[in-house]
Every structure is written in structure tokens, then in C-alpha cells.
Design a protein around this motif. Structure first.
Motif, PDB file in Angstrom:
ATOM      1  N   ALA A 191       0.854  -1.189   0.000  1.00 35.39           N
ATOM      2  CA  ALA A 191       0.000   0.000   0.000  1.00 35.39           C
ATOM      3  C   ALA A 191       0.885   1.232   0.000  1.00 35.39           C
ATOM      4  O   ALA A 191       1.742   1.399   0.879  1.00 35.39           O
ATOM      5  N   SER A 192       0.695   2.083  -1.022  1.00 34.85           N
ATOM      6  CA  SER A 192       1.483   3.305  -1.119  1.00 34.85           C
ATOM      7  C   SER A 192       0.624   4.404  -1.707  1.00 34.85           C
ATOM      8  O   SER A 192       0.101   4.267  -2.827  1.00 34.85           O
ATOM      9  N   GLY A 193       0.466   5.476  -0.945  1.00 39.19           N
ATOM     10  CA  GLY A 193      -0.394   6.563  -1.404  1.00 39.19           C
ATOM     11  C   GLY A 193      -1.809   6.072  -1.608  1.00 39.19           C
ATOM     12  O   GLY A 193      -2.409   5.477  -0.712  1.00 39.19           O
ATOM     13  N   ASN A 194      -2.356   6.309  -2.802  1.00 37.35           N
ATOM     14  CA  ASN A 194      -3.725   5.871  -3.115  1.00 37.35           C
ATOM     15  C   ASN A 194      -3.772   4.515  -3.800  1.00 37.35           C
ATOM     16  O   ASN A 194      -4.850   4.084  -4.230  1.00 37.35           O
ATOM     17  N   ASP A 195      -2.640   3.828  -3.878  1.00 39.19           N
ATOM     18  CA  ASP A 195      -2.577   2.571  -4.620  1.00 39.19           C
ATOM     19  C   ASP A 195      -2.322   1.397  -3.692  1.00 39.19           C
ATOM     20  O   ASP A 195      -1.520   1.487  -2.753  1.00 39.19           O
ATOM     21  N   VAL A 196      -2.983   0.281  -3.983  1.00 43.64           N
ATOM     22  CA  VAL A 196      -2.785  -0.961  -3.246  1.00 43.64           C
ATOM     23  C   VAL A 196      -2.557  -2.084  -4.257  1.00 43.64           C
ATOM     24  O   VAL A 196      -3.323  -2.239  -5.209  1.00 43.64           O
ATOM     25  N   LEU A 197      -1.499  -2.839  -4.045  1.00 49.34           N
ATOM     26  CA  LEU A 197      -1.163  -3.982  -4.891  1.00 49.34           C
ATOM     27  C   LEU A 197      -1.368  -5.256  -4.096  1.00 49.34           C
ATOM     28  O   LEU A 197      -0.871  -5.387  -2.973  1.00 49.34           O
ATOM     29  N   VAL A 198      -2.097  -6.210  -4.667  1.00 55.13           N
ATOM     30  CA  VAL A 198      -2.285  -7.528  -4.052  1.00 55.13           C
ATOM     31  C   VAL A 198      -2.064  -8.578  -5.133  1.00 55.13           C
ATOM     32  O   VAL A 198      -2.695  -8.523  -6.199  1.00 55.13           O
ATOM     33  N   LEU A 199      -1.167  -9.513  -4.873  1.00 56.35           N
ATOM     34  CA  LEU A 199      -0.967 -10.607  -5.817  1.00 56.35           C
ATOM     35  C   LEU A 199      -0.324 -11.780  -5.092  1.00 56.35           C
ATOM     36  O   LEU A 199       0.230 -11.624  -4.003  1.00 56.35           O
TER      37      LEU A 199
END
Length: 353
Positions: free
Chosen positions: A323-331
């Protein structure tokens, strides 16, 4: 070699494989991913001490303030900050640094700014082993002792010994398919190409003159017309833009005659993906690695990084969550190289950026 070794830190990369934390405006070398210090600060710290001069840093002009601030915090202020007007790959960037260093017999230790080296004494011992050949006009690279059939790296076949711990490069191998990588690992005479080099400035510039004269001319003309602002150097954009874009491997190392490799096991990692970061991170009893405000319950073998919002996980395993700023990465773990698919999708659809 009596004079100090001049570290040359290459800090022009964008590091998009570690999106969303690493972005063009603040790439991974300017982030604290593996320790409290940023990767740039850790790189500069490897050459602290009387054996080394102050570093020359080649960076993107967009990052000048952050680079100066971080190196000042680390007590490693550069002697020169060369700010490329555009990226032209590593060979021209190193040419700029060699010219700034004076273009003479100074030994240049060229290092990417975003790698991990866990065993610093082993690294310094490898440098010491290489110095006699460097003084004699050889171009030296450091070969990483491989522990896996890695297909994401270039490899080097180690040839006959030309000094204690130093070997002639038999050949460079492009990023191989898995079967070939397995063969090279089993053979015992191949190492990974880690992208770290040691040579005299004049040796490198002479090699460019022979093998990539247009690149040398562009670097020389851009530096002759450069603008200076304190330790900041701004090469002329028009002249530098005329340079071919090529890596040092292709432009010089694969073509020159006196090229040597020092094999070394020094806990090296290029941190080229979130999976790679998980592999070198400290983990809790359940195999989780995390930085930032994270709560993990009944969760195992996950990598969680956040620079802002609290991330909570319950009853999951083998995930990468960033999670960074307004972005979330899930994989899923094991698929972090596929971040490049997201980058391409966002390039093709500006509404997603």
C-alpha cells in the motif's frame, strides 16, 4: 594502486518492478526497502573509509534534491552529482563519470544504487583482489556466485586464472532459458553478472574510443558544454542526446580484450521484485515480512509493505500486499514479476494512472 578508489554510483533507474512504492518520481534506490536507510544510502555506505574518495553520482535531474539530501544524511556527500538530461543506459552514464573523475589513472568502482550486498568484507576483499589487474589496464567485473538457475540475470563463464582470485572472462551469456541456466549452475564455472565494475577511467574511455566512438564523442561534447551549479553538473542535452543508448556490457565488456571477472559470494541481490525482497527480508515465526503499520492474524508467508494506511490480514498466506499513497497492490507470491503487466495497462489507459 596508491590513489583512492572513486565510487561511481549509478542512480538513474526507475525501478517500476517495485510499483506502487517505486515510481518514476521516487524510484526504489531512494526508498528504505531493506533497512532504515535508503538503498542509495546503503550503497554509498559501502565505500566509506580512507580507501575510497567521495562518490561521483550519476542521476536523473528530477531526483537531484532527494539524492543530495539522502547522501548528506548518510555523511556521504558526493564530489560531483552528474544529472543526465535523459537516460542513455549505463555505458554513456559511466563515460560522464569517467570524464568528471579526470579521465586518468583513477580507479572507478561502478555500482548500481539499488542492489543489496550483505557481506561487505567479502566485497572489499574482491575489490582488493581486482586492483592489480585494474592497475595493469584490465576491465574487471564482479561475478556473483550463483545459488539458483536464475533466468532473469546475465551469466559469465569464468575462464583461466590471470591473478589470485581473478579470471579472464571466457564469455558473457544473455539471460538464458531455464534449461541452459540449470546447465550453467551445474557446471560450476559460471557466475551471475551483477553489474558492478572496477577499472581505470582512462582504460574505460580508451575502450569506448575503440568500440563505441560515437558514444565517447557525445559524452565528451556534452561535458565540454555542461553547466555547473556547485557540485551539480548538467551535461549539455543536445550533445548527450546524440549518444547511442547501450549498456556497458554490450558497448564495452563483451568487445574488449582484457576483461576479467572476480567471482564472489557476498550476499548480493538486485531486489528486482517483491518476491526477491521477501526472500532477503527478516520474517516472523509465520514467515511474514512486513514494514509499516501491519496487523497479521493467522497469516503465513506474506510480504506486506505500507507507507501509510494500516494493513490488516486474517487467515491468508503466500500473498504480497503493498500500500502506497492511493494505490494498493495484491498478488500471489511467486508472481510479482507480473507487476509489469499492470504498468503496461496503466500506460495504455491514462485514466488508470
Amino acid at each position: 594502486m596508491q590513489s583512492s578508489i572513486v565510487p561511481v554510483i549509478l542512480s538513474g533507474g526507475s525501478g517500476t518492478r517495485l510499483w506502487p512504492m517505486s515510481r518514476a518520481e521516487k524510484p526504489k534506490q531512494l526508498l528504505a526497502l531493506t533497512a532504515d536507510e535508503t538503498m542509495l544510502q546503503l550503497t554509498a555506505g559501502r565505500t566509506a573509509g580512507e580507501r575510497f574518495a567521495a562518490p561521483i553520482v550519476v542521476a536523473n535531474a528530477q531526483h537531484a534534491d532527494m539524492v543530495e539530501e539522502q547522501l548528506a544524511q548518510a555523511g556521504q556527500a558526493p564530489s560531483a552529482l552528474v544529472l543526465e538530461p535523459m537516460g542513455r543506459n549505463t555505458a554513456p552514464a559511466i563515460a560522464l563519470a569517467a570524464i568528471v573523475a579526470g579521465g586518468g589513472s583513477q580507479a572507478l568502482l561502478v555500482m548500481p544504487s539499488d542492489h543489496v550486498i550483505a557481506d561487505l568484507p567479502a566485497f572489499h576483499a574482491a575489490i582488493q583482489a581486482a586492483l592489480p589487474k585494474v592497475e595493469a589496464g584490465w576491465l574487471v567485473t564482479f561475478g556473483i556466485s550463483p545459488d539458483a538457475p536464475e533466468t532473469g540475470y546475465g551469466w559469465i563463464q569464468v575462464g583461466e586464472a590471470v591473478g589470485e582470485g581473478v579470471h579472464r572472462v571466457a564469455r558473457f551469456v544473455e539471460k538464458p532459458p531455464l534449461e541452459r541456466a540449470q546447465e550453467m549452475l551445474a557446471s560450476g564455472d559460471h557466475v551471475w553478472n551483477g553489474g558492478i565494475f572496477l577499472f581505470r577511467a582512462d582504460t574505460y574511455l580508451a575502450a569506448l574510443a575503440e568500440h563505441a566512438p560515437g558514444m565517447l564523442t557525445a559524452a565528451q561534447e556534452s561535458m565540454a558544454a555542461a553547466r555547473h551549479d556547485g557540485t551539480r553538473i548538467f551535461p549539455d542535452a543536445r550533445a548527450f542526446g546524440a549518444s547511442p543508448s547501450d549498456s556497458i556490457d554490450y558497448a564495452v565488456m563483451e568487445r574488449a580484450d582484457k576483461v576479467a571477472v572476480v567471482p564472489v559470494a557476498m550476499g548480493w541481490n538486485d531486489v528486482g521484485s517483491w518476491d526477491a525482497l521477501h526472500g532477503i527480508s527478516d520474517t516472523d515465526a509465520a514467515g511474514n515480512a512486513h514494514r509499516g503499520e501491519v496487523l497479521a492474524i493467522e497469516t503465513a508467508n506474506c510480504l506486506v509493505h505500507t507507507d501509510g494506511p494500516r494493513v490488516a490480514l486474517v487467515g491468508v498466506e503466500d500473498l504480497i500486499v503493498v500500500a502506497s499513497g492511493n494505490d494498493v497492490l495484491v498478488l500471489p507470491r511467486g508472481r510479482s514479476q507480473e507487476v509489469k503487466k499492470l504498468i503496461e495497462a496503466m500506460k495504455n489507459d491514462p485514466a488508470r494512472t
